[in-house]
Design an enzyme around this catalytic site. Structure first.
Site, PDB file in Angstrom:
ATOM      1  N   TYR A  77       2.162   0.323  14.905  1.00  0.00           N
ATOM      2  CA  TYR A  77       1.216   0.217  13.809  1.00  0.00           C
ATOM      3  C   TYR A  77       1.632   1.070  12.620  1.00  0.00           C
ATOM      4  O   TYR A  77       1.840   2.258  12.765  1.00  0.00           O
ATOM      5  CB  TYR A  77      -0.187   0.629  14.271  1.00  0.00           C
ATOM      6  CG  TYR A  77      -1.153   0.621  13.122  1.00  0.00           C
ATOM      7  CD1 TYR A  77      -1.549  -0.588  12.556  1.00  0.00           C
ATOM      8  CD2 TYR A  77      -1.617   1.792  12.550  1.00  0.00           C
ATOM      9  CE1 TYR A  77      -2.399  -0.621  11.479  1.00  0.00           C
ATOM     10  CE2 TYR A  77      -2.477   1.775  11.472  1.00  0.00           C
ATOM     11  CZ  TYR A  77      -2.858   0.569  10.937  1.00  0.00           C
ATOM     12  OH  TYR A  77      -3.691   0.540   9.863  1.00  0.00           O
TER      13      TYR A  77
ATOM     14  N   LYS B 235      -1.842  -2.021   7.294  1.00  0.00           N
ATOM     15  CA  LYS B 235      -2.315  -3.402   7.317  1.00  0.00           C
ATOM     16  C   LYS B 235      -1.397  -4.279   6.473  1.00  0.00           C
ATOM     17  O   LYS B 235      -0.843  -3.831   5.466  1.00  0.00           O
ATOM     18  CB  LYS B 235      -3.716  -3.418   6.715  1.00  0.00           C
ATOM     19  CG  LYS B 235      -4.751  -4.226   7.461  1.00  0.00           C
ATOM     20  CD  LYS B 235      -4.976  -3.867   8.891  1.00  0.00           C
ATOM     21  CE  LYS B 235      -5.280  -2.454   9.201  1.00  0.00           C
ATOM     22  NZ  LYS B 235      -5.491  -1.461   8.278  1.00  0.00           N
TER      23      LYS B 235
ATOM     24  N   ASP C 166       0.883  -1.168   0.000  1.00  0.00           N
ATOM     25  CA  ASP C 166       0.000   0.000   0.000  1.00  0.00           C
ATOM     26  C   ASP C 166       0.915   1.211   0.000  1.00  0.00           C
ATOM     27  O   ASP C 166       1.615   1.464   0.974  1.00  0.00           O
ATOM     28  CB  ASP C 166      -0.875  -0.043   1.265  1.00  0.00           C
ATOM     29  CG  ASP C 166      -1.750   1.205   1.413  1.00  0.00           C
ATOM     30  OD1 ASP C 166      -1.558   2.163   0.635  1.00  0.00           O
ATOM     31  OD2 ASP C 166      -2.603   1.199   2.318  1.00  0.00           O
TER      32      ASP C 166
HETATM   33  C1  F6R Z   1      -6.309   1.012   6.469  1.00  0.00           C
HETATM   34  C2  F6R Z   1      -7.566   0.811   7.146  1.00  0.00           C
HETATM   35  C3  F6R Z   1      -8.377   1.991   7.530  1.00  0.00           C
HETATM   36  C4  F6R Z   1      -7.626   2.996   8.365  1.00  0.00           C
HETATM   37  C5  F6R Z   1      -8.553   4.161   8.776  1.00  0.00           C
HETATM   38  C6  F6R Z   1      -7.817   5.243   9.543  1.00  0.00           C
HETATM   39  O1  F6R Z   1      -5.868  -0.113   5.796  1.00  0.00           O
HETATM   40  O2  F6R Z   1      -7.947  -0.277   7.388  1.00  0.00           O
HETATM   41  O3  F6R Z   1      -9.541   1.579   8.200  1.00  0.00           O
HETATM   42  O4  F6R Z   1      -7.073   2.382   9.485  1.00  0.00           O
HETATM   43  O5  F6R Z   1      -9.096   4.767   7.629  1.00  0.00           O
HETATM   44  O6  F6R Z   1      -6.752   5.640   8.800  1.00  0.00           O
HETATM   45  P1  F6R Z   1      -5.721   6.764   9.236  1.00  0.00           P
HETATM   46  O7  F6R Z   1      -5.237   6.443  10.615  1.00  0.00           O
HETATM   47  O8  F6R Z   1      -4.660   6.690   8.190  1.00  0.00           O
HETATM   48  O9  F6R Z   1      -6.489   8.075   9.228  1.00  0.00           O
HETATM   49 MG    MG Z   2      -3.960   2.284   3.139  1.00  0.00          MG
HETATM   50 MG    MG Z   3      -4.788  -2.259   2.142  1.00  0.00          MG
END
Ligand code: F6R
Ligand code: MG
Ligand code: MG
Length: 364
Positions: A228, A231, A11
């Protein structure tokens, strides 16, 4: 002919948010892979996307963990990150933990599944790609494909499958591995496979021929980075037919959704939804988690395909069930079992909350 299949994914920026892939990143990857094919580093390639993950599917004759092939993937992810920064895509370069390549992309953030095979007279393979989940998500379908006669009729009635399969299982926490045999050791095996946040099947082998049958990516970004960082949405390659389960037996575990971890903020359980390529854009509550299946025939290392294997009305019921399960889990809001147990969430404000409230907790 000996062929290596390498699927390397990362990603490097989402469009919009974490929901999908911008065409500019696909184009950039295509352009660079075409050049690599031109200079004979690769036999063939395809660029695909599942959710916000860029998938580089490559064939070559240089074996697994080849530094030139890994460097190519790394350079593509770096170039794609530049493109993502220019477009201000979301989370540009999020899976790249380092900017300096050191011989292998493993441990640097991208997910890797590779197998070197003797290409058979006909070599059907299926590459599964998932978004908003982690490597352990493949445990249940791999078990069904290679160890469950209720799924794979061939285990009972085909001579070539009857001796069963060996599973190489990784403990992603202690970084150890073990190989267990099905069917003899399935009760031991399920003790580990049933805990997919910690254990993931890395490889499956035919016990009759010793041939590799399946390989998955088991990188766990949180473990790699110690915090973290995104993913570790997994991929896997599965060989089909002959000494292996039939295409339909390999797809059958996905005829019903099962619950995986990784939805919203990597901190929720949700159903793994089986979709066609065009529907792999998780949007509802950043999900539910998706899986796509790209079918190929190999022809002397050339990729004939992909066929969009879940683009079949026979999987509509799985999608309906996934939506029902998604709604049911969503109703739990911040409660388990929708939210992951406290020590498995990828985001947590727990430390801060305990700092603030710690002294107000009194002994009972
Ligand atoms: C990413 C995912 C999303 C993010 C969420 C918060 O693979 O699963 O659910 O975790 O959109 O993202 P941030 O922390 O980047 O604002
Ligand atoms: Mg992402
Ligand atoms: Mg992904």
């Amino acid at each position: 002919m000996t062929v290596t299949l390498s699927v390397i994914k990362a990603d490097i920026g989402g469009y919009v948010g974490h929901s999908s892939m911008h065409p500019a990143l696909v184009e950039k990857a295509q352009e660079m892979l075409e050049k690599a094919k031109g200079r004979k580093l690769l036999i063939d390639y395809r660029v695909m996307a599942c959710g916000d993950d860029l998938q580089l599917i490559m064939t070559h004759s240089r074996g697994e963990e080849n530094s030139e092939v890994h460097k190519l993937a790394f350079d593509i992810f770096m170039a794609g990150t530049e493109e993502a920064k220019r477009l201000k895509l979301y989370g540009a370069g999020q899976d790249l933990l380092s900017e300096a390549f050191s011989g292998n992309v493993k441990g640097m953030g991208p997910g890797v599944a590779e197998m070197e095979i003797q290409e058979r007279p006909s070599e059907p393979i299926i590459i599964f790609m998932a978004d908003k989940t982690s490597a352990g998500a493949w445990n249940l379908p791999l078990y069904k494909m290679f160890a469950d006669p209720f799924n794979t009729a061939g285990l009972v009635i085909a001579e070539s499958l009857h001796r069963g399969f060996a599973f190489e299982i990784h403990d992603v926490r202690t970084h150890r591995k073990i190989t267990l045999n099905a069917p003899d050791e399935i009760y031991d095996m399920l003790m580990f496979l049933g805990a997919p946040s910690r254990h993931a099947v890395k490889k499956v082998f035919s016990r009759a021929s010793g041939e590799i049958a399946a390989v998955s990516s088991t990188e766990r970004l949180t473990e790699v980075a110690g915090r973290y960082v995104g993913k570790d949405d997994p991929v896997m390659i599965v060989r089909c037919q002959g000494n292996f389960p039939a295409v339909g037996e390999v797809l059958e575990p996905f005829a019903h959704p099962f619950i995986v971890e990784g939805w919203m903020r990597g901190s929720h359980h949700g159903p793994l939804m089986t979709t066609s390529f065009k529907d792999a854009n998780p949007s509802r509550f950043d999900g539910p988690p998706r899986v796509i299946a790209a079918g190929f025939q190999l022809a002397n290392g050339t990729l004939v395909g992909p066929r969009d294997m879940f683009d079949d009305p026979a999987f509509d019921q799985a999608r309906d069930e996934a939506n029902t399960l998604a709604s049911m889990l969503r109703r739990h809001g911040p409660f388990e079992p929708h939210r992951l147990p406290l020590d498995e969430m990828e985001y947590t404000t727990m430390a801060g909350i305990m700092k603030k409230l710690g002294t107000r907790w009194e002994p009972l």
